[in-house]
Design a protein around this motif. Structure first.
Motif, PDB file in Angstrom:
ATOM      1  N   ARG A  40       0.841   9.179   0.469  1.00  0.00           N
ATOM      2  CA  ARG A  40       0.722   9.583  -0.893  1.00  0.00           C
ATOM      3  C   ARG A  40       2.180   9.377  -1.565  1.00  0.00           C
ATOM      4  O   ARG A  40       1.896   9.206  -2.716  1.00  0.00           O
ATOM      5  N   ALA A  41       3.072   9.433  -0.740  1.00  0.00           N
ATOM      6  CA  ALA A  41       4.422   9.652  -1.338  1.00  0.00           C
ATOM      7  C   ALA A  41       4.808   8.003  -1.374  1.00  0.00           C
ATOM      8  O   ALA A  41       5.713   7.710  -2.472  1.00  0.00           O
ATOM      9  N   HIS A  42       3.985   7.087  -1.187  1.00  0.00           N
ATOM     10  CA  HIS A  42       4.263   5.552  -1.518  1.00  0.00           C
ATOM     11  C   HIS A  42       3.011   4.970  -1.897  1.00  0.00           C
ATOM     12  O   HIS A  42       2.585   3.764  -1.482  1.00  0.00           O
ATOM     13  N   ASP A  43       2.300   5.497  -2.867  1.00  0.00           N
ATOM     14  CA  ASP A  43       1.165   4.696  -3.913  1.00  0.00           C
ATOM     15  C   ASP A  43       0.076   4.367  -2.838  1.00  0.00           C
ATOM     16  O   ASP A  43      -0.688   3.306  -2.749  1.00  0.00           O
ATOM     17  N   ASP A  44      -0.220   5.214  -1.634  1.00  0.00           N
ATOM     18  CA  ASP A  44      -1.373   5.249  -0.762  1.00  0.00           C
ATOM     19  C   ASP A  44      -1.190   3.818  -0.070  1.00  0.00           C
ATOM     20  O   ASP A  44      -2.306   3.204   0.300  1.00  0.00           O
ATOM     21  N   PRO A  81      -3.706  -3.409   1.762  1.00  0.00           N
ATOM     22  CA  PRO A  81      -4.654  -2.813   1.184  1.00  0.00           C
ATOM     23  C   PRO A  81      -4.901  -2.984  -0.623  1.00  0.00           C
ATOM     24  O   PRO A  81      -5.905  -2.839  -1.092  1.00  0.00           O
ATOM     25  N   ARG A  82      -3.791  -3.690  -1.096  1.00  0.00           N
ATOM     26  CA  ARG A  82      -3.801  -4.013  -2.382  1.00  0.00           C
ATOM     27  C   ARG A  82      -4.739  -5.379  -2.477  1.00  0.00           C
ATOM     28  O   ARG A  82      -5.176  -5.655  -3.546  1.00  0.00           O
ATOM     29  N   THR A  83      -4.317  -6.132  -1.684  1.00  0.00           N
ATOM     30  CA  THR A  83      -4.688  -7.523  -1.911  1.00  0.00           C
ATOM     31  C   THR A  83      -5.772  -7.960  -0.906  1.00  0.00           C
ATOM     32  O   THR A  83      -6.669  -9.013  -1.269  1.00  0.00           O
ATOM     33  N   GLY A  84      -6.052  -7.471   0.295  1.00  0.00           N
ATOM     34  CA  GLY A  84      -6.919  -7.678   1.255  1.00  0.00           C
ATOM     35  C   GLY A  84      -6.428  -8.723   2.132  1.00  0.00           C
ATOM     36  O   GLY A  84      -7.425  -9.119   3.125  1.00  0.00           O
ATOM     37  N   TYR A  85      -5.155  -9.143   2.044  1.00  0.00           N
ATOM     38  CA  TYR A  85      -4.753 -10.222   2.931  1.00  0.00           C
ATOM     39  C   TYR A  85      -3.579  -9.744   3.622  1.00  0.00           C
ATOM     40  O   TYR A  85      -2.802  -8.517   3.509  1.00  0.00           O
ATOM     41  N   PRO A  86      -3.188 -10.413   4.753  1.00  0.00           N
ATOM     42  CA  PRO A  86      -1.865 -10.101   5.497  1.00  0.00           C
ATOM     43  C   PRO A  86      -0.868  -9.879   4.328  1.00  0.00           C
ATOM     44  O   PRO A  86      -0.562 -10.587   3.427  1.00  0.00           O
ATOM     45  N   ALA A  87      -0.001  -9.102   4.865  1.00  0.00           N
ATOM     46  CA  ALA A  87       1.305  -8.599   4.074  1.00  0.00           C
ATOM     47  C   ALA A  87       2.221  -9.798   3.916  1.00  0.00           C
ATOM     48  O   ALA A  87       2.553 -10.484   5.046  1.00  0.00           O
ATOM     49  N   TRP A  88       2.486 -10.512   2.853  1.00  0.00           N
ATOM     50  CA  TRP A  88       3.411 -11.428   2.623  1.00  0.00           C
ATOM     51  C   TRP A  88       4.590 -11.086   1.398  1.00  0.00           C
ATOM     52  O   TRP A  88       4.193 -10.999   0.484  1.00  0.00           O
ATOM     53  N   MET A 115       6.346  -3.569   1.947  1.00  0.00           N
ATOM     54  CA  MET A 115       7.255  -3.672   0.912  1.00  0.00           C
ATOM     55  C   MET A 115       8.169  -4.612   0.954  1.00  0.00           C
ATOM     56  O   MET A 115       8.321  -5.424   1.832  1.00  0.00           O
ATOM     57  N   ASP A 116       8.554  -4.990  -0.597  1.00  0.00           N
ATOM     58  CA  ASP A 116       9.659  -5.957  -0.428  1.00  0.00           C
ATOM     59  C   ASP A 116      10.887  -5.302   0.290  1.00  0.00           C
ATOM     60  O   ASP A 116      10.916  -4.061   0.274  1.00  0.00           O
ATOM     61  N   LYS A 117      12.139  -5.850   0.721  1.00  0.00           N
ATOM     62  CA  LYS A 117      13.239  -5.260   1.430  1.00  0.00           C
ATOM     63  C   LYS A 117      14.011  -4.327   0.598  1.00  0.00           C
ATOM     64  O   LYS A 117      14.241  -3.396   1.425  1.00  0.00           O
ATOM     65  N   ASP A 118      14.150  -4.422  -0.731  1.00  0.00           N
ATOM     66  CA  ASP A 118      14.905  -3.447  -1.061  1.00  0.00           C
ATOM     67  C   ASP A 118      14.166  -2.031  -1.535  1.00  0.00           C
ATOM     68  O   ASP A 118      14.898  -0.945  -1.000  1.00  0.00           O
ATOM     69  N   LYS A 119      12.900  -1.980  -1.557  1.00  0.00           N
ATOM     70  CA  LYS A 119      12.016  -0.990  -1.608  1.00  0.00           C
ATOM     71  C   LYS A 119      11.821  -0.431  -0.395  1.00  0.00           C
ATOM     72  O   LYS A 119      12.025   0.887  -0.157  1.00  0.00           O
ATOM     73  N   ALA A 120      11.841  -1.140   0.760  1.00  0.00           N
ATOM     74  CA  ALA A 120      11.754  -0.461   2.124  1.00  0.00           C
ATOM     75  C   ALA A 120      13.147   0.041   2.366  1.00  0.00           C
ATOM     76  O   ALA A 120      12.921   1.142   2.875  1.00  0.00           O
ATOM     77  N   MET A 121      14.256  -0.616   2.011  1.00  0.00           N
ATOM     78  CA  MET A 121      15.413   0.244   2.550  1.00  0.00           C
ATOM     79  C   MET A 121      15.621   1.468   1.776  1.00  0.00           C
ATOM     80  O   MET A 121      16.127   2.500   2.374  1.00  0.00           O
ATOM     81  N   LYS A 122      15.092   1.583   0.619  1.00  0.00           N
ATOM     82  CA  LYS A 122      15.107   2.921  -0.199  1.00  0.00           C
ATOM     83  C   LYS A 122      14.416   3.873   0.455  1.00  0.00           C
ATOM     84  O   LYS A 122      14.270   5.094   0.569  1.00  0.00           O
ATOM     85  N   THR A 123      13.004   3.583   0.891  1.00  0.00           N
ATOM     86  CA  THR A 123      12.012   4.363   1.356  1.00  0.00           C
ATOM     87  C   THR A 123      12.610   5.242   2.710  1.00  0.00           C
ATOM     88  O   THR A 123      12.716   6.187   3.076  1.00  0.00           O
ATOM     89  N   ILE A 124      13.253   4.103   3.581  1.00  0.00           N
ATOM     90  CA  ILE A 124      13.928   4.501   5.053  1.00  0.00           C
ATOM     91  C   ILE A 124      15.033   5.811   4.536  1.00  0.00           C
ATOM     92  O   ILE A 124      14.941   6.756   5.259  1.00  0.00           O
TER      93      ILE A 124
END
Length: 349
Positions: A113-117, A270-277, A303-312
């Motif tokens: 929920r905290a990360h747009d499902d 889950p946004r695209t239906g394809y593997p994460a790229w 996530m992209d790298k910058d958003k991933a680091m912020k989430t961490i």
């Protein structure tokens, strides 16, 4: 040219990976060390315990983890709660579940929920269409992907106390993104009630290091080289004597096939239906909770790298993220603990 790993091959590879992931010190004469490699939760597992009752401790952890999988978490096991939910629920009707399953679901849903499902535990219909876990090497039709995506929406799932509710028909819950990490939580909790001096437990891509090694040296956990063969590492994370830490890694190298120069792997968006790229090929997360480390390593791949680091940072966790150009991004709290050991990887600024 297509490349694939069928289930038997995957297990062999994962055993080799685990053998390299845990880098332990040399045992002195007279010390009690017990090690066992096995299969549990549908994956290769390794247990090392230091202490006079190490064999019994391993038996106890295995019994606990096997029961957790078969009776609670597995969407495959006909005796599990998740299987029962998936096959018997009716839309918008309350389902009473065990407090253990409710706790896992709530913790996972809170992160989602905290990360747009984005961490979607209803991903199973889409995973079945792709079939990468079972060795399928063909890209599904867009019509099949779109049809599966209509059943993928974690916002339709809610938990209140021990009551679960799913508001759409035909959905399936799959806790594969957090199950191994939660298994490590259970292993660590079990060890607290024993006389084990130290232990290291690896369940697929999730690891817990607990307590101390008899020689007093640091625990060392290798980070898998995502572009080399089995049993290889590209770096090492060190943990202090007596420290308990949870480490989870997700990557595009575990189960995949290649077609027309593109890698199709099992971590589905889950946004695209394809593997994460998004340029990330592997993410390793370290924190004080196994379920969280497992969930966050998956999120980092989505996530992209910058958003991933912020989430961490939001979770007080640390991470090592590797991009497709073999640049390595290390969070501040790991910079003094992580060492690159493979020449073709470089530390990013």
């Amino acid at each position: 040219m297509k490349k694939w790993y069928r289930i038997a091959a995957v297990v062999v590879v994962m055993v080799a990976v685990i053998a390299m992931v845990i880098i332990s010190g040399v045992r002195r004469s007279g010390e009690s060390e017990y090690t066992r490699n096995t299969i549990t939760m549908g994956t290769a597992a390794s247990f090392t315990v230091y202490g006079s009752h190490g064999s019994e401790n391993i038996d106890g952890m295995l019994k606990l983890i096997d029961s957790l999988d078969k009776d609670v978490l597995s969407w495959r096991s006909a005796d599990s709660e998740i299987y029962r939910v998936n096959t018997t629920y009716k839309p918008d009707e309350d389902i009473t579940v065990s407090s253990e399953l409710a706790g896992v679901l709530k913790q996972t849903l809170d992160i989602s929920r905290a990360h747009d499902d984005l961490l979607d535990i209803t991903i199973r219909p889409l995973a079945d269409v792709w079939g990468i876990e079972d060795g399928r090497t063909e890209i599904p039709s867009q019509a099949d992907i779109d049809s599966a995506l209509r059943l993928v929406d974690v916002s339709k799932v809610s938990v209140d106390g021990d009551t679960l509710r799913i508001s759409e028909p035909g959905m399936m819950l799959d806790l594969g993104a957090v199950g191994k990490g939660y298994g490590c939580d259970m292993a660590a909790e079990y060890l607290k009630g024993t006389d084990a001096a130290g232990a290291c437990v690896a369940l697929g891509g999730s690891i817990v290091v607990y307590g101390s090694k008899p020689d007093g040296t640091a625990w060392k956990v290798g980070v898998k080289d995502p572009r080399a063969g089995e049993g290889t590492t590209m770096g090492v994370i060190s943990f202090g004597d007596g420290e308990t830490a949870f480490v989870s890694t997700s990557g595009d190298y575990e189960k995949y096939f290649e077609q027309d120069g593109r890698r199709y792997h099992h971590i589905l968006d889950p946004r695209t239906g394809y593997p994460a790229w998004n340029g990330t090929i592997a993410a390793t997360v370290v924190c004080d909770n196994g379920l969280t480390s497992d969930a966050l390593s998956t999120l980092c791949m989505l996530m992209d790298k910058d958003k991933a680091m912020k989430t961490i940072q939001e979770y007080g966790a640390e991470a090592v993220i590797i991009d497709e150009d073999k640049n390595v991004y290390v969070s501040e709290g790991l910079k003094d603990r992580f060492t690159i050991t493979a020449e073709d990887y470089k530390l990013a600024e």
